[in-house]
Design an enzyme around this catalytic site. Structure first.
Site, PDB file in Angstrom:
ATOM      1  N   ARG A 168       0.837  -1.193   0.000  1.00 10.50           N
ATOM      2  CA  ARG A 168       0.000   0.000   0.000  1.00 10.50           C
ATOM      3  C   ARG A 168       0.878   1.253   0.000  1.00 10.50           C
ATOM      4  O   ARG A 168       1.839   1.354   0.778  1.00 10.50           O
ATOM      5  CB  ARG A 168      -0.924   0.016   1.226  1.00 10.50           C
ATOM      6  CG  ARG A 168      -2.117  -0.926   1.078  1.00 10.50           C
ATOM      7  CD  ARG A 168      -3.042  -0.479  -0.046  1.00 10.50           C
ATOM      8  NE  ARG A 168      -4.193  -1.328  -0.269  1.00 10.50           N
ATOM      9  CZ  ARG A 168      -4.278  -2.264  -1.220  1.00 10.50           C
ATOM     10  NH1 ARG A 168      -3.252  -2.506  -2.019  1.00 10.50           N
ATOM     11  NH2 ARG A 168      -5.388  -2.950  -1.388  1.00 10.50           N
ATOM     12  N   GLU A 222      -2.762   7.983  -5.572  1.00  9.90           N
ATOM     13  CA  GLU A 222      -2.922   7.188  -6.790  1.00  9.90           C
ATOM     14  C   GLU A 222      -4.174   7.564  -7.542  1.00  9.90           C
ATOM     15  O   GLU A 222      -4.990   8.338  -7.076  1.00  9.90           O
ATOM     16  CB  GLU A 222      -3.045   5.703  -6.415  1.00  9.90           C
ATOM     17  CG  GLU A 222      -1.760   5.111  -5.928  1.00  9.90           C
ATOM     18  CD  GLU A 222      -1.896   3.633  -5.598  1.00  9.90           C
ATOM     19  OE1 GLU A 222      -2.920   3.037  -5.910  1.00  9.90           O
ATOM     20  OE2 GLU A 222      -0.947   3.100  -5.023  1.00  9.90           O
ATOM     21  N   HIS A 262       0.013   0.228  -9.791  1.00  4.20           N
ATOM     22  CA  HIS A 262      -0.780  -0.626  -8.893  1.00  4.20           C
ATOM     23  C   HIS A 262      -1.345  -1.846  -9.652  1.00  4.20           C
ATOM     24  O   HIS A 262      -2.563  -2.068  -9.676  1.00  4.20           O
ATOM     25  CB  HIS A 262      -1.923   0.188  -8.247  1.00  4.20           C
ATOM     26  CG  HIS A 262      -2.454  -0.442  -6.990  1.00  4.20           C
ATOM     27  ND1 HIS A 262      -2.908   0.287  -5.910  1.00  4.20           N
ATOM     28  CD2 HIS A 262      -2.615  -1.742  -6.644  1.00  4.20           C
ATOM     29  CE1 HIS A 262      -3.341  -0.544  -4.964  1.00  4.20           C
ATOM     30  NE2 HIS A 262      -3.162  -1.781  -5.392  1.00  4.20           N
TER      31      HIS A 262
HETATM   32  O1  LIG Z   1      -5.889  -5.235  -2.792  1.00  5.61           O
HETATM   33  C1  LIG Z   1      -5.645  -5.732  -3.901  1.00  5.61           C
HETATM   34  O2  LIG Z   1      -5.931  -6.909  -4.182  1.00  5.61           O
HETATM   35  C2  LIG Z   1      -4.948  -4.924  -4.956  1.00  5.61           C
HETATM   36  O3  LIG Z   1      -4.415  -3.776  -4.391  1.00  5.61           O
HETATM   37  C3  LIG Z   1      -5.819  -4.587  -6.134  1.00  5.61           C
HETATM   38  O4  LIG Z   1      -6.950  -3.907  -5.722  1.00  5.61           O
HETATM   39  P1  LIG Z   1      -7.984  -3.237  -6.788  1.00  5.61           P
HETATM   40  O5  LIG Z   1      -8.418  -4.300  -7.738  1.00  5.61           O
HETATM   41  O6  LIG Z   1      -9.112  -2.770  -5.936  1.00  5.61           O
HETATM   42  O7  LIG Z   1      -7.282  -2.119  -7.449  1.00  5.61           O
END
Ligand SMILES: O=C(O)[C@H](O)COP(=O)(O)O
Length: 312
Positions: free
Chosen positions: A227, A256, A286
């Site tokens: 994170r 982000e 991400h």
């Molecule tokens: O927590 C997670 O699995 C990843 O950070 C991806 O999350 P997201 O699909 O909500 O972006």
């Protein structure tokens, strides 16, 4: 049971729910305010992270029995309120842990071998061999903070590289054949690489700051596929400038998505401007847990947990 999907996911999720007798409804675009008006009609909710599922939202969801978070992080759901309202919450770290482990490994090997910089140089006709001499993982110590699904996955990948893997975790007794549990102080005194695998909590927010970085005995590389809010970018940039941090692979940032777009205009905070210019920094948007395979696995894991616990 009526299930509302707020984000798009692999089709296997809806088809498994349908086969099990649930009715699927989809709304990937309406604002939270508009969803609030209809949420009392649904028994189940499928989310990724489009908007926070907060107290106001949960209180309005009068029939809601479960929330499936198609991902690992649950920080966008008020879990305390959900628990009080007897709404079960499921996440799916089993679905993207392998992807995160591979991405972390890829970032580390790329940083050790200057791959992003070397690639740009060669494309520009620059042929620097000595400057691009790499480092090997063999004999290095990789320190993980957090030894849950993601940390364990990275440690498993590292087990073939003849490096030492140590980890710090609040829970005891997590040691396995791939990694040794140590105190945070020990990790800071031994690590050549620090990789974060912690959820976003009050404890981890701002964890990697000036003081924390200063606690490391040797200059080290930082990998963050967890994170963004765990790392204070201004403090990291200072450490990259001084050489205390030798390189950083960051799949997540303090700011982000929509807020990140503003980073590219004149309002961009100075540390971010500096970070984007550093060639020993490797960035990705991400996506560590977002592979073709994990899209399917995440959806399958969530559908299975819902059907098992709330079967019709
Ligand atoms: O927590 C997670 O699995 C990843 O950070 C991806 O999350 P997201 O699909 O909500 O972006």
């Amino acid at each position: 049971m009526k299930v509302l999907h707020l984000d798009s996911n692999h089709d296997i999720l809806a088809s498994m729910l349908e086969d099990a007798g649930y009715t699927n409804h989809y709304d990937y675009t309406s604002s939270k305010e508009n969803i609030l008006k209809v949420i009392s009609d649904y028994d189940g909710l499928i989310v990724r992270s489009r908007f926070p599922i907060d107290q106001e939202f949960l209180k309005a969801a009068q029939k809601l029995k479960f929330i499936g978070r198609v991902g690992a992080g649950l920080e966008n759901i008020d879990l305390d309120v959900a628990q009080k309202l007897h709404i079960a919450c499921y996440n799916a770290p089993e679905g993207n842990r392998n992807a995160v482990g591979e991405h972390a490994l890829g970032m580390l090997l790329s940083l050790f071998n200057h791959l992003n910089r070397a690639d740009q140089e060669v494309r520009n006709g620059i042929w620097l061999r000595e400057e691009n001499r790499g480092l090997e993982l063999e004999g290095k110590t990789v320190g993980l903070i957090g030894y849950g699904n993601m940390g364990k996955s990275f440690a498993r990948k590292l087990s073939g590289f003849d490096c030492k893997v140590i980890f710090y975790d609040l829970k005891n007794g997590l040691e396995d054949k791939n990694a040794t549990q140590v105190s945070l102080k020990e990790l800071q005194s031994q690590a050549d690489v620090l990789s974060l695998h912690t959820p976003q909590t009050t404890l981890t927010t701002g964890m990697v700051n000036k003081e924390f970085i200063a606690g490391f005995k040797k200059p080290f590389y930082l990998i963050n596929t967890a994170r963004g809010k765990s790392v204070i970018i201004a403090d990291l940039v200072e450490a990259l400038e001084s050489g205390k941090v030798k390189g950083a692979g960051l799949d997540v940032l303090e700011y982000e998505k929509s807020s990140f777009t503003s980073l590219f205009d004149k309002e961009m905070p100075l540390p971010f401007k500096k970070l984007l210019k550093m060639d020993n920094v490797l960035l990705s948007p991400h996506v560590a847990g977002w592979t073709i395979e994990s899209k399917y696995k995440l959806a399958h894991v969530i559908a299975s947990k819902i059907i098992k616990n709330h079967g019709l």
